[in-house]
Every structure is written in structure tokens, then in C-alpha cells.
Design a protein around this motif. Structure first.
Motif, short mmCIF file in Angstrom:
data_model
loop_
_atom_site.label_atom_id
_atom_site.label_comp_id
_atom_site.label_asym_id
_atom_site.label_seq_id
_atom_site.Cartn_x
_atom_site.Cartn_y
_atom_site.Cartn_z
N PHE A 182 -0.12 2.14 14.32
CA PHE A 182 -1.53 2.04 13.90
C PHE A 182 -2.22 0.84 14.56
N THR A 183 -1.53 -0.30 14.62
CA THR A 183 -2.15 -1.46 15.25
C THR A 183 -2.38 -1.23 16.74
N ALA A 184 -1.39 -0.63 17.41
CA ALA A 184 -1.56 -0.34 18.83
C ALA A 184 -2.67 0.70 19.05
N ALA A 185 -2.74 1.70 18.17
CA ALA A 185 -3.79 2.72 18.30
C ALA A 185 -5.17 2.12 18.09
N ALA A 186 -5.30 1.16 17.16
CA ALA A 186 -6.60 0.53 16.92
C ALA A 186 -7.08 -0.19 18.17
N PRO A 221 0.83 -1.21 0.00
CA PRO A 221 0.00 0.00 0.00
C PRO A 221 0.87 1.27 0.00
N PRO A 222 0.23 2.43 -0.13
CA PRO A 222 1.01 3.63 -0.47
C PRO A 222 1.55 4.47 0.67
N LEU A 223 1.17 4.23 1.92
CA LEU A 223 1.53 5.20 2.96
C LEU A 223 3.03 5.34 3.15
N VAL A 224 3.77 4.24 3.16
CA VAL A 224 5.21 4.36 3.39
C VAL A 224 5.93 4.97 2.19
N PRO A 225 5.61 4.59 0.94
CA PRO A 225 6.20 5.35 -0.18
C PRO A 225 5.92 6.84 -0.11
N TRP A 226 4.71 7.21 0.29
CA TRP A 226 4.40 8.64 0.44
C TRP A 226 5.19 9.26 1.57
N LEU A 227 5.42 8.51 2.64
CA LEU A 227 6.23 9.02 3.75
C LEU A 227 7.65 9.31 3.27
N TYR A 228 8.24 8.38 2.54
CA TYR A 228 9.58 8.60 1.99
C TYR A 228 9.58 9.80 1.05
N GLN A 229 8.57 9.89 0.20
CA GLN A 229 8.50 11.02 -0.74
C GLN A 229 8.41 12.34 0.02
N THR A 286 -2.26 -4.32 -4.65
CA THR A 286 -2.29 -4.56 -3.21
C THR A 286 -3.03 -5.84 -2.81
N VAL A 287 -3.85 -6.39 -3.71
CA VAL A 287 -4.66 -7.55 -3.32
C VAL A 287 -4.56 -8.68 -4.34
N THR A 288 -5.03 -8.46 -5.54
CA THR A 288 -5.25 -9.57 -6.46
C THR A 288 -4.02 -9.96 -7.28
N GLY A 289 -3.02 -9.13 -7.34
CA GLY A 289 -1.89 -9.39 -8.24
C GLY A 289 -0.75 -10.14 -7.60
N SER A 290 -0.95 -10.72 -6.42
CA SER A 290 0.16 -11.36 -5.70
C SER A 290 -0.09 -12.84 -5.45
N GLY A 291 -0.85 -13.50 -6.33
CA GLY A 291 -1.17 -14.90 -6.11
C GLY A 291 0.04 -15.80 -6.08
N THR A 292 0.93 -15.67 -7.07
CA THR A 292 2.12 -16.52 -7.09
C THR A 292 3.09 -16.15 -5.97
N TYR A 293 3.11 -14.90 -5.57
CA TYR A 293 4.00 -14.47 -4.49
C TYR A 293 3.59 -15.11 -3.17
N ALA A 294 2.30 -15.29 -2.96
CA ALA A 294 1.80 -15.80 -1.68
C ALA A 294 1.79 -17.32 -1.60
N ALA A 310 -3.29 1.01 9.46
CA ALA A 310 -2.42 -0.16 9.49
C ALA A 310 -2.46 -0.90 8.16
N PHE A 311 -3.64 -1.04 7.58
CA PHE A 311 -3.76 -1.72 6.28
C PHE A 311 -3.06 -0.94 5.18
N LEU A 312 -3.14 0.38 5.23
CA LEU A 312 -2.54 1.20 4.19
C LEU A 312 -1.01 1.30 4.32
N VAL A 313 -0.48 0.85 5.45
CA VAL A 313 0.96 0.70 5.57
C VAL A 313 1.39 -0.66 5.01
N LYS A 314 0.69 -1.70 5.44
CA LYS A 314 0.95 -3.05 4.93
C LYS A 314 -0.34 -3.85 5.08
N GLN A 315 -0.63 -4.68 4.10
CA GLN A 315 -1.92 -5.37 4.08
C GLN A 315 -2.17 -6.16 5.35
#
Length: 534
Positions: free
Chosen positions: A184-188, A103-111, A266-274, A207-212
Motif C-alpha cells: 500500500f505504501t509503495a502503491a501510494a 486497524p482491521p484489514l489484517v485480522p480480516w485477511l486472516y479471517q 486505533t487512536v485514542t486508547g494507546s496513550g500509555t502504550y506509546a 496503508a493506514f487500515l493495515v497499521k496506523q
């Protein structure tokens, strides 16, 4: 002869009174001073917790992550994010011309960090990682204080920070996805514990937008909602608020990035990876090894928890509650999902473990608190020592490859690094020729495969068509084959093999990597010469 009677004895001792003016104004009191009366405990005013605890947590977080500042970067994830951030700053579009499975939050953080502080160093995101660890520790301390008091708050916060570096240095010290997911997980959980369901949903979405896998915290949040909210309208209203908090931020980000692209990457394109089919022994070995390392690093929490489970002290069910076990179980499922068992995945276990460990210490008493603190401090010291003396072979290799790319390509010319070290683009300060920053995205090797299910047909859907078009329209000046005997070597990739044979010449070998430079005649003609490379 009669004698005169004796005067009364009292009259013999009587003396004329001294004149009033001769008496001292105040007689000195020669008695020792009476001890000062202690005020009852109930009348004492307790010292505030946070002015004492919060600076300690921030200082510990800074000290334990100090080794992260000793290197420009620690692992390829940081290099991938740094290169992504540069591409986004140059006009790239996330999930289109800049792609990743995260997901995009960490790339945006680096940017954002690069925009504020420049892109020559990762120290701003490393400092943000320190803040993320300290914030997570503070949230856990607040949860423990609410349940078991101030001593438990100290235990949960301090032991969490000490354990947060108890992994392989490349996993523990990197400013990667997991470390930014933890707050984020602790805050939830913190918000759900206080029945703030909208805020809990927002934290789950973060939390999801940082990592699924950060979305796994939704399970303990739902458990707390079910347990604490009466059935009927109140529960339905709470579920509605929680659902809105979860869904709306994710929907907004998906709309901004493009629904189909966001869903694919973020969801459907990682079948072989998983999948771990064909690499069972390889994956099992990594899982056992990293689990053992994590157990040693988390010993300060695991030892008291194991003792409490073995001794079964009174009240354990009221302290080691089902919501904490649900959180730990959901986090364990998140670690296992994908069947990769990378070391940094284990960080997700730490927040629930910190609370369970603090609860166990609350049950066991004071002597166990000292034992646990010593165990955690010793473990932390060992892992910090490992971080300080750890070798830098892969970083040195990436630097050599980057130097070679910089020698053969000018500042405005593109390069392709065919390997698993995208940090080479950042170190070389050269523009990538493709949106696919690692060979893994095109071959499925990014999952750590040992040779099975690695090849062109296992890459992301449509990836090779796009890759071929990129290299045909604007061929890179330099291609570095950094496979070094891995199963994604160009000899096993027909498209890349044809491209190298037809339009590039080999110029040098650098630390095992082979450097190819575009032939002059191909450079003059421009794009279109690799049309047959399928």
C-alpha cells in the motif's frame, strides 16, 4: 628467305568459344560469405521488461520467505491474529468482543484465509505475505524504471526482496502487519508519481487500515502533489481528490466497526502504550540492537547510498530527489513513534531505501552494481541461514502450555492464558475466556516495558471492569499463569490474585507456567462468585 609474319599474340591465345550448352548454368561463388550487417541500435526492438523481471521477483520472494513455512508460526503477532480470526468466525465483533490496538484489514485477511482454507494452518497468509513482498518489489521497480531505466528497475526490485528478510527471523519471516502494509505504501507513492491522486489517497487509506503508521506515506504524497501540480484551482482539485481517497475508506470502515470503538482502539486508547517513561534504558537498548541488525540486513542498499553521498557524483540532486528523502524521513518517524523499536517496524524503511539505493547505483555505474548485488546476496544468505537454524524455545513453550490447557479443558470449555503468548489459544484450539488475548492489554506490558508503568492502572481504559465481568459471568475452566517472573504476575494484579485464590486450585507447573483449574463447587454454581474482586 622471307618468312611469314607472326600472327598477333592475342590470336595465339584465342580459343574457339565453347558451345553455350556446355557452360554451367551458374558459376559457384568461392568467396567467403560477407559478415551480416548489424542493424543500428535505434532499429532494434527492446525486449519487454516485465516478462523477465516479474518471474524473478516472485521466485526470489518465495525463496527468501521459504523459512516462514518451516514453523506453524513465528511470533505472538501471528498467534494473536490467528486467535482473533477464529473468534470473529465464531461470531465475535471487532473492537467489541474481539479487541486489538491495530486497524482491521489484517485480522480480516486472516479471517478470510481461514474461511477459504481452514484454520488449522497459517500457510495461506504466509503465501499472501510472499505476494505482498513481490508486489511491493514490482511497484518499486516500476518507479525506478520510470526515473532511471531498466537497470535501475532490476536493482530496486531485486535488492528490495533480498533486504526484506534482513531482520531477526521472528520479525522478517512472520506474516504480520508491516509486510502487508508495504504494498500500500509503495502503491501510494507510485500513484502520486503519476498524478493519480484519488488512487494515491486510496492507497494511503489502505496503508493506514493495515497499521496506523502506514499513514506516514501521506507526507511524501503531499510533497509530490505540491511540487508537480500548479497552484490555484488545479492544486485544490488534486487535494480534494487525494483527501477523498484517504478519508472515505477509513470513514466507511469506522462506520462498519462503530465510530467510537474504532477511534478508541486505533487512536485514542494507546496513550500509555506509546510512552516510554520509566523504561528509557530498556527501550534504548532494543532500539540500538535492532537498528544494528537492520543496518546489516539492508547493507546492499545502504553501501551504495553511502558511497554516492560521500563521492557526490554529478547529477546526484536530480537522482536522489527530495521526494525520496521525504518518504524515508516520514518512514523513520513512523518507526520511532511509540518508542518500541521492534524489529519488524524497520520494514517500513525499505521501500524508500530501495529507490534511493537504485538511484545511487545509477549514479555510481556498473562496478558498484556488482558490489551491491554481492553484498545484498551475502547478507540475505546469512539471514536466511539464521532463520533456518534459529531456536524455537518460545514456540516450544507455547506448545507445552497449549497441551496443558487442552488436557484440563474440554473442546467447549474456555481457558485464560495470562501471558504474552496468545498463540497458545490457537495451538490448543480452545476458546479464550476474555477479549483481552494478552496480559499486556490490561497491564501495558505489551510495549516491552521492563517493570515501570506496568500494572492494573496502566491497562486500557475500562479494561479491568470488562475483564472482571467476563470472568465472573462465565469463568474459564483453566487459567494458566504464564508470567514466569515478569512484572505482570498475578501477585501484582489484585483482581486476578483474588480470583485465583477464591475459586481455583493449582494442579501442575508446565515449563515455568502454573496451571489452575476451577474448583468443582465454583463450577457447579456458575457465574457470580467473584463479585468482590476489584
Amino acid at each position: 628467305m622471307p618468312t611469314a609474319p607472326e600472327p598477333p599474340r592475342s590470336t595465339l591465345s584465342a580459343r574457339p568459344p565453347a558451345p553455350r550448352s556446355a557452360l554451367p548454368a551458374r558459376l559457384p561463388d568461392l568467396r567467403p560469405p560477407a559478415p551480416r550487417a548489424e542493424r543500428p541500435a535505434a532499429a532494434r526492438r527492446p525486449r519487454p521488461l516485465w516478462p523477465r523481471l516479474l518471474p524473478v521477483l516472485v521466485l526470489l520472494a518465495a525463496l527468501t520467505r521459504l523459512p516462514s513455512f518451516l514453523r506453524p508460526l513465528w511470533n505472538p503477532d501471528e498467534g494473536f491474529l490467528a486467535t482473533q480470526a477464529r473468534m470473529l468466525a465464531d461470531g465475535g465483533v471487532l473492537y467489541d468482543t474481539v479487541v486489538d490496538r491495530k486497524p482491521p484489514l489484517v485480522p480480516w485477511l486472516y479471517q478470510g484465509a481461514f474461511a477459504l482454507f481452514g484454520d488449522a494452518s497459517l500457510w495461506p497468509v504466509k503465501a499472501a505475505a510472499v505476494a505482498a513482498v513481490a508486489a511491493t518489489a514490482a511497484l518499486l521497480a516500476s518507479l525506478a524504471r520510470r526515473r532511471w531505466g531498466e537497470r535501475a528497475a532490476w536493482a530496486a526490485g531485486v535488492l528490495f526482496v533480498l533486504a526484506s528478510v534482513g531482520l531477526n527471523p521472528e520479525d522478517a519471516q512472520a506474516a504480520n502487519f508491516e509486510v502487508f502494509m508495504l504494498p500500500f505504501t509503495a502503491a501510494a507513492f507510485w500513484c502520486a508519481d503519476r498524478r493519480r491522486w484519488t488512487a494515491a489517497g486510496l492507497a494511503v487509506a489502505g496503508a493506514f487500515l493495515v497499521k496506523q503508521t502506514g499513514g506516514a506515506v501521506l507526507l511524501p504524497v503531499l510533497f509530490l502533489l505540491w511540487r508537480s501540480v500548479p497552484s490555484g484551482d488545479p492544486r485544490r482539485a488534486a487535494l480534494l481528490r487525494l483527501g477523498a481517497g484517504c478519508v472515505l475508506p477509513v470513514a466507511a470502515v469506522a462506520a462498519a466497526c462503530g465510530w467510537s470503538r474504532f477511534l478508541f482502539w486505533t487512536v485514542t486508547g494507546s496513550g500509555t502504550y506509546a510512552s516510554f517513561t520509566g523504561s528509557e534504558l530498556h527501550v534504548l537498548g532494543r532500539g540500538l540492537g535492532n537498528t544494528a541488525i537492520a543496518a546489516a540486513g539492508f547493507a546492499g542498499l545502504l553501501v551504495p547510498l553511502a558511497a554516492a553521498l560521500r563521492r557526490r557524483p554529478p547529477g546526484r540532486r536530480q537522482v536522489l530527489t527530495a521526494d525520496l528523502w521525504t518518504w524515508l524521513a516520514a518512514s523513520a518517524v513512523a518507526v520511532v513513534s511509540g518508542f518500541h523499536f521492534f524489529g519488524h517496524y524497520y520494514l517500513q524503511l525499505l521501500p524508500p531505501l530501495a529507490l534511493l539505493g537504485a538511484g545511487a547505483l545509477h549514479l555510481l555505474g556498473g562496478r558498484w552494481a556488482l558490489r551491491s548485488a554481492l553484498c545484498a546476496a551475502l547478507s540475505c544468505a546469512l539471514f536466511l541461514g539464521w532463520s533456518t537454524v534459529a531456536g524455537s524455545g518460545e514456540l516450544d513453550h507455547a506448545r507445552k502450555v497449549a497441551d496443558a490447557a487442552r488436557r484440563h479443558a474440554g473442546p467447549q470449555e474456555k481457558v485464560l492464558l495470562w501471558g504474552m503468548h496468545p498463540e497458545g489459544y490457537w495451538l490448543a484450539d480452545r476458546t479464550p475466556a476474555s477479549r483481552y488475548l494478552t496480559a499486556g492489554l490490561l497491564t501495558n506490558f505489551s510495549g516491552g516495558r521492563d517493570g515501570h508503568r506496568v500494572g492494573q492502572r496502566y491497562g486500557v481504559e475500562g479494561g479491568w471492569r470488562t475483564f472482571h465481568a467476563e470472568l465472573s459471568e462465565d469463568p474459564p475452566k483453566v487459567i494458566v499463569d504464564d508470567s514466569r517472573g515478569k512484572p505482570y504476575a498475578p501477585s501484582r494484579m489484585p483482581t486476578l490474585r483474588y480470583l485465583l485464590a477464591a475459586h481455583y486450585e493449582r494442579v501442575e507447573r508446565v515449563d515455568g507456567a502454573v496451571v489452575y483449574v476451577l474448583r468443582p463447587e465454583r463450577e457447579e454454581r456458575g457465574g457470580g462468585g467473584a463479585a468482590g474482586a476489584r
